[in-house]
Write a protein that holds these residues in place. Sequence first.
Motif, PDB file in Angstrom:
ATOM      1  N   ARG A  14       0.840  -1.199   0.000  1.00  0.00           N
ATOM      2  CA  ARG A  14       0.000   0.000   0.000  1.00  0.00           C
ATOM      3  C   ARG A  14       0.871   1.242   0.000  1.00  0.00           C
ATOM      4  O   ARG A  14       0.468   2.287  -0.496  1.00  0.00           O
ATOM      5  N   LEU A  15       2.030   1.120   0.631  1.00  0.00           N
ATOM      6  CA  LEU A  15       3.038   2.181   0.613  1.00  0.00           C
ATOM      7  C   LEU A  15       4.317   1.575   0.070  1.00  0.00           C
ATOM      8  O   LEU A  15       4.814   0.590   0.614  1.00  0.00           O
ATOM      9  N   MET A  16       4.838   2.169  -0.971  1.00  0.00           N
ATOM     10  CA  MET A  16       6.094   1.697  -1.535  1.00  0.00           C
ATOM     11  C   MET A  16       7.255   2.261  -0.727  1.00  0.00           C
ATOM     12  O   MET A  16       7.162   3.353  -0.171  1.00  0.00           O
ATOM     13  N   PRO A  17       8.366   1.525  -0.665  1.00  0.00           N
ATOM     14  CA  PRO A  17       9.561   2.097  -0.061  1.00  0.00           C
ATOM     15  C   PRO A  17       9.929   3.390  -0.799  1.00  0.00           C
ATOM     16  O   PRO A  17       9.737   3.492  -2.008  1.00  0.00           O
ATOM     17  N   THR A  48      10.394   2.375   3.978  1.00  0.00           N
ATOM     18  CA  THR A  48       8.964   2.685   4.039  1.00  0.00           C
ATOM     19  C   THR A  48       8.659   3.549   5.259  1.00  0.00           C
ATOM     20  O   THR A  48       7.994   4.580   5.149  1.00  0.00           O
ATOM     21  N   LEU A  49       9.166   3.144   6.421  1.00  0.00           N
ATOM     22  CA  LEU A  49       8.910   3.896   7.652  1.00  0.00           C
ATOM     23  C   LEU A  49       9.479   5.311   7.601  1.00  0.00           C
ATOM     24  O   LEU A  49       8.916   6.235   8.187  1.00  0.00           O
ATOM     25  N   VAL A  50      10.556   5.517   6.843  1.00  0.00           N
ATOM     26  CA  VAL A  50      11.178   6.849   6.768  1.00  0.00           C
ATOM     27  C   VAL A  50      10.271   7.862   6.057  1.00  0.00           C
ATOM     28  O   VAL A  50      10.535   9.057   6.101  1.00  0.00           O
ATOM     29  N   ARG A  51       9.168   7.393   5.481  1.00  0.00           N
ATOM     30  CA  ARG A  51       8.184   8.332   4.921  1.00  0.00           C
ATOM     31  C   ARG A  51       7.597   9.211   6.031  1.00  0.00           C
ATOM     32  O   ARG A  51       7.002  10.234   5.759  1.00  0.00           O
ATOM     33  N   HIS A  52       7.749   8.782   7.275  1.00  0.00           N
ATOM     34  CA  HIS A  52       7.393   9.586   8.455  1.00  0.00           C
ATOM     35  C   HIS A  52       8.702   9.802   9.216  1.00  0.00           C
ATOM     36  O   HIS A  52       8.998   9.104  10.189  1.00  0.00           O
ATOM     37  N   PRO A  53       9.516  10.766   8.788  1.00  0.00           N
ATOM     38  CA  PRO A  53      10.875  10.894   9.341  1.00  0.00           C
ATOM     39  C   PRO A  53      10.928  11.142  10.845  1.00  0.00           C
ATOM     40  O   PRO A  53      11.832  10.626  11.516  1.00  0.00           O
ATOM     41  N   TYR A 170       7.069  -5.656  18.725  1.00  0.00           N
ATOM     42  CA  TYR A 170       6.956  -6.432  17.487  1.00  0.00           C
ATOM     43  C   TYR A 170       5.496  -6.600  17.061  1.00  0.00           C
ATOM     44  O   TYR A 170       5.213  -6.777  15.880  1.00  0.00           O
ATOM     45  N   HIS A 171       4.592  -6.505  17.999  1.00  0.00           N
ATOM     46  CA  HIS A 171       3.170  -6.474  17.657  1.00  0.00           C
ATOM     47  C   HIS A 171       2.882  -5.175  16.895  1.00  0.00           C
ATOM     48  O   HIS A 171       2.224  -5.179  15.851  1.00  0.00           O
ATOM     49  N   MET A 172       3.373  -4.052  17.423  1.00  0.00           N
ATOM     50  CA  MET A 172       3.196  -2.767  16.758  1.00  0.00           C
ATOM     51  C   MET A 172       3.827  -2.784  15.362  1.00  0.00           C
ATOM     52  O   MET A 172       3.224  -2.317  14.392  1.00  0.00           O
ATOM     53  N   LEU A 173       5.019  -3.345  15.256  1.00  0.00           N
ATOM     54  CA  LEU A 173       5.666  -3.443  13.947  1.00  0.00           C
ATOM     55  C   LEU A 173       4.831  -4.275  12.989  1.00  0.00           C
ATOM     56  O   LEU A 173       4.735  -3.950  11.808  1.00  0.00           O
ATOM     57  N   ALA A 174       4.245  -5.351  13.486  1.00  0.00           N
ATOM     58  CA  ALA A 174       3.393  -6.179  12.632  1.00  0.00           C
ATOM     59  C   ALA A 174       2.207  -5.372  12.110  1.00  0.00           C
ATOM     60  O   ALA A 174       1.828  -5.509  10.942  1.00  0.00           O
ATOM     61  N   PHE A 175       1.622  -4.538  12.962  1.00  0.00           N
ATOM     62  CA  PHE A 175       0.520  -3.687  12.497  1.00  0.00           C
ATOM     63  C   PHE A 175       0.993  -2.819  11.337  1.00  0.00           C
ATOM     64  O   PHE A 175       0.321  -2.693  10.308  1.00  0.00           O
ATOM     65  N   PHE A 176       2.143  -2.174  11.499  1.00  0.00           N
ATOM     66  CA  PHE A 176       2.701  -1.316  10.452  1.00  0.00           C
ATOM     67  C   PHE A 176       3.006  -2.123   9.186  1.00  0.00           C
ATOM     68  O   PHE A 176       2.610  -1.745   8.080  1.00  0.00           O
ATOM     69  N   LEU A 177       3.713  -3.239   9.344  1.00  0.00           N
ATOM     70  CA  LEU A 177       4.109  -4.039   8.186  1.00  0.00           C
ATOM     71  C   LEU A 177       2.911  -4.605   7.438  1.00  0.00           C
ATOM     72  O   LEU A 177       2.853  -4.551   6.205  1.00  0.00           O
ATOM     73  N   ASN A 178       1.951  -5.136   8.175  1.00  0.00           N
ATOM     74  CA  ASN A 178       0.772  -5.730   7.546  1.00  0.00           C
ATOM     75  C   ASN A 178      -0.128  -4.673   6.915  1.00  0.00           C
ATOM     76  O   ASN A 178      -0.643  -4.866   5.810  1.00  0.00           O
ATOM     77  N   ALA A 179      -0.344  -3.556   7.605  1.00  0.00           N
ATOM     78  CA  ALA A 179      -1.243  -2.518   7.089  1.00  0.00           C
ATOM     79  C   ALA A 179      -0.674  -1.841   5.849  1.00  0.00           C
ATOM     80  O   ALA A 179      -1.413  -1.529   4.916  1.00  0.00           O
ATOM     81  N   THR A 180       0.633  -1.627   5.821  1.00  0.00           N
ATOM     82  CA  THR A 180       1.241  -0.944   4.674  1.00  0.00           C
ATOM     83  C   THR A 180       1.653  -1.918   3.578  1.00  0.00           C
ATOM     84  O   THR A 180       1.919  -1.507   2.456  1.00  0.00           O
ATOM     85  N   GLY A 181       1.708  -3.210   3.916  1.00  0.00           N
ATOM     86  CA  GLY A 181       2.062  -4.223   2.918  1.00  0.00           C
ATOM     87  C   GLY A 181       3.534  -4.233   2.553  1.00  0.00           C
ATOM     88  O   GLY A 181       3.890  -4.542   1.413  1.00  0.00           O
ATOM     89  N   VAL A 182       4.404  -3.913   3.501  1.00  0.00           N
ATOM     90  CA  VAL A 182       5.831  -3.914   3.211  1.00  0.00           C
ATOM     91  C   VAL A 182       6.236  -5.292   2.695  1.00  0.00           C
ATOM     92  O   VAL A 182       5.945  -6.315   3.319  1.00  0.00           O
TER      93      VAL A 182
END
Length: 193
Positions: A14-17, A48-53, A170-182
């Motif tokens: 959903r968000l590209m690197p 991908t996460l750096v899109r929110h620096p 790691y739960h929080m990271l999973a939310f980010f990874l799964n929601a953005t589709g990294v």
Amino acid sequence: MSQRNEAAGQPGPRLMPLPEEQWDARTRELLAFAPHDPGNRVPNIFTTLVRHPDLYERFLPFGGQLLLKGRLPEELRELLILRTAWNTGARYEWGRHVPLARAAGVTDADIDRVTEGPDTPGWTDLQRHLIRAADELNREATMSDATWEALAEHFGDAELIEIAMLVGQYHMLAFFLNATGVELDPGFDTRRL
């Protein structure tokens, strides 16, 4: 786990690197401190996460503390991370941490057992309690008294705090990874998922 991922139905990210040609001076500075893959490639999670620096800048030291400077033995840390990845359907997290787990001494048999849960034969008592803690935190956002007491026989206050914070992070990271589709980086796989 695979049912959760299939249900998401995401054909791609959903968000590209953020492509390197779009990195400004601050982005370059932030990503310079990220762990790099062979060939000096910056993993997709960071680009991908750096899109929110601002968030990225605060996240990296916290995540690094838990991953690289924590008090838990590496093998036990990786078991907790893998079980959290399994519980949350985080393919990226799983794919990146299987090699780290192996490097920390986690056997392939233990990695297989992670997918089966705490009551699977073959765990030590401590491993069983840690897998159970990850499951309880995932389901209930707490640990039962029995699990806490069992872990307290092996760990002090700081380690008990770290167990809860590690699973939560790691739960929080999973939310980010799964929601953005990294997407998982080249050279990593999720065959066991």
